[in-house]
Design an enzyme around this catalytic site. Structure first.
Site, PDB file in Angstrom:
ATOM      1  N   VAL A  96       0.716  -1.179  -0.013  1.00  0.00           N
ATOM      2  CA  VAL A  96       0.001  -0.042   0.043  1.00  0.00           C
ATOM      3  C   VAL A  96       0.982   1.347   0.134  1.00  0.00           C
ATOM      4  CG1 VAL A  96      -1.883  -1.027   1.184  1.00  0.00           C
ATOM      5  CG2 VAL A  96      -0.288   0.007   2.376  1.00  0.00           C
ATOM      6  N   LYS A  97       2.193   1.079   0.282  1.00  0.00           N
ATOM      7  CA  LYS A  97       2.997   2.107   0.288  1.00  0.00           C
ATOM      8  C   LYS A  97       2.484   3.560   0.968  1.00  0.00           C
ATOM      9  CE  LYS A  97       5.814   0.370  -3.521  1.00  0.00           C
ATOM     10  NZ  LYS A  97       4.910  -0.646  -3.871  1.00  0.00           N
ATOM     11  N   ARG A  98       2.048   3.471   2.225  1.00  0.00           N
ATOM     12  CA  ARG A  98       1.353   4.397   2.773  1.00  0.00           C
ATOM     13  C   ARG A  98       2.466   5.672   3.566  1.00  0.00           C
ATOM     14  NH1 ARG A  98      -2.493   3.705  -0.108  1.00  0.00           N
ATOM     15  NH2 ARG A  98      -4.314   2.561   0.917  1.00  0.00           N
TER      16      ARG A  98
END
Length: 285
Positions: A96-98
Site C-alpha cells: 500500500v506504500k502509505r
C-alpha cells in the site's frame, strides 16, 4: 512475533514472494467466463494461484492499486483474497506504500492491520518524515504485525531522490540507518526485526554493503526478472537463502500466456514459474 513466522515460512517453503498484482487482462478467458461479477472473477484467479503455489511460497504480496482501479468490486476481491490467505495459513503483504503522518497514519494502520483489509505486513514510504512510520509501532510491539519501509527501490527514478548525496553518501543510507535504530525494538527470536526494508534487487554493486549494514533487517526484494534483477544479484541480499523474500508478480501470474495450452494448464504453469524462480536463485539447473 510475525517476523519469526515469516522467517520460518521462508525456511520451510522458500523465499519466493508471489505478487498478486491482478489485472483483468491477466486472467484466462475460461475463468472470466465463469462469472459476470468482477470480484468473483478476480478472486477465483487469485485463489487458483494461491492453491497451486502456497506450499512453495514464503509469502504473498497483494498490490492494492490493481484492486482500487477496479472500484468497489476490486476492493471486494482484495478483501476476499486476504481472508483466503489467512484461511490457508499463508502470510500476506499489503503493498500500500502509505506515507502520511500522525492521525492519518493511525487510520491507515487500523485500515490495514484490522478489519476487511487486514494483512500481516504493509509497505511504507518514509519521505514525509519518521512520524510517518512511528504511528504503526503499537502494532509492531504487539508482535502481530510488521512493515517494509522503502529503502533503495528498483525503479530508475530512485536516483532522483534516494541517491541525493548526504554526508558523502546516498540519502537512503541516512534514512535507513535511522529506521534501523528504531527497528531494534522489534527484533524476533530469529534475529530479524518486524520493521524491515524494501530493497530493489537491480543494483548488485550496492548489495553487499546494504546486507552488511542492515544485518537485522528482513528485506522485501522486488526487481527480479523483468526489471533486470538477476539470480546472482538477488543472492547477495539473502542470508543463507533467508533474511528476505524475493517478489515476482507478472512473471508468475501470467506465465501461462507463454504456452499454447496455457489456459487449460494455468495452475501447472503458474507453479512451474515459481519452481523455476526458486531453482534459478538457488543456483540449481
Amino acid at each position: 512475533m510475525i517476523i519469526d513466522k515469516l522467517y520460518d515460512s521462508v525456511k520451510d517453503k522458500g523465499f519466493v514472494c508471489v505478487g498478486l498484482d491482478t489485472s483483468l487482462d491477466y486472467i484466462p478467458e475460461n475463468i472470466k467466463n465463469k462469472s459476470s461479477n468482477v470480484a468473483d472473477i478476480v478472486f477465483e484467479f487469485n485463489k487458483q494461484i494461491i492453491d497451486c503455489t502456497n506450499d512453495i511460497t514464503g509469502i504473498f504480496k497483494v498490490q492494492i492499486a490493481y484492486y482500487e482501479a477496479m472500484g468497489l468490486e476490486g476492493l471486494k476481491a482484495y478483501s476476499k483474497t486476504l481472508k483466503y490467505l489467512k484461511e490457508k495459513n499463508a502470510l500476506s503483504i499489503g503493498d500500500v506504500k502509505r506515507g502520511d503522518i500522525a492521525a492519518t497514519a493511525k487510520e491507515y494502520a487500523k485500515a490495514h492491520f484490522s478489519g476487511d483489509f487486514e494483512v500481516d505486513f504493509i509497505t511504507l514510504n518514509p519521505y514525509m518524515g519518521y512520524d510517518s512510520i512511528t504511528p504503526y509501532f503499537d502494532y509492531f510491539k504487539s508482535g502481530e504485525k510488521g512493515a517494509f519501509v522503502l529503502l533503495r527501490t528498483s525503479n530508475p527514478g530512485a536516483k532522483d531522490i534516494e541517491y541525493l548525496e548526504y554526508k558523502n553518501e546516498p540519502l537512503y543510507y541516512e534514512i535507513g540507518e535511522n529506521i534501523y535504530k528504531m527497528a531494534d525494538e522489534f527484533i524476533g527470536e530469529c534475529g530479524y526485526s518486524s520493521l524491515g526494508f524494501v530493497v530493489g534487487g537491480t543494483y548488485s554493486e550496492e548489495a553487499t554493503e546494504i546486507r552488511e549494514r542492515f544485518k537485522k533487517s528482513f528485506f522485501l526484494i522486488p526487481g527480479y526478472g523483468a526489471q533486470g534483477g538477476k539470480a546472482e544479484d538477488i543472492r547477495l541480499y539473502l542470508d543463507d537463502f533467508n533474511g528476505g523474500v524475493v517478489n515476482s508478480s507478472r512473471g508468475i501470474i501470467t506465465a501461462y500466456k507463454k504456452h499454447e495450452d496455457g489456459e487449460n494448464k494455468f495452475q501447472e504453469y503458474t507453479r512451474q514459474a515459481v519452481e523455476n524462480m526458486r531453482n534459478d536463485i538457488y543456483g540449481k539447473k
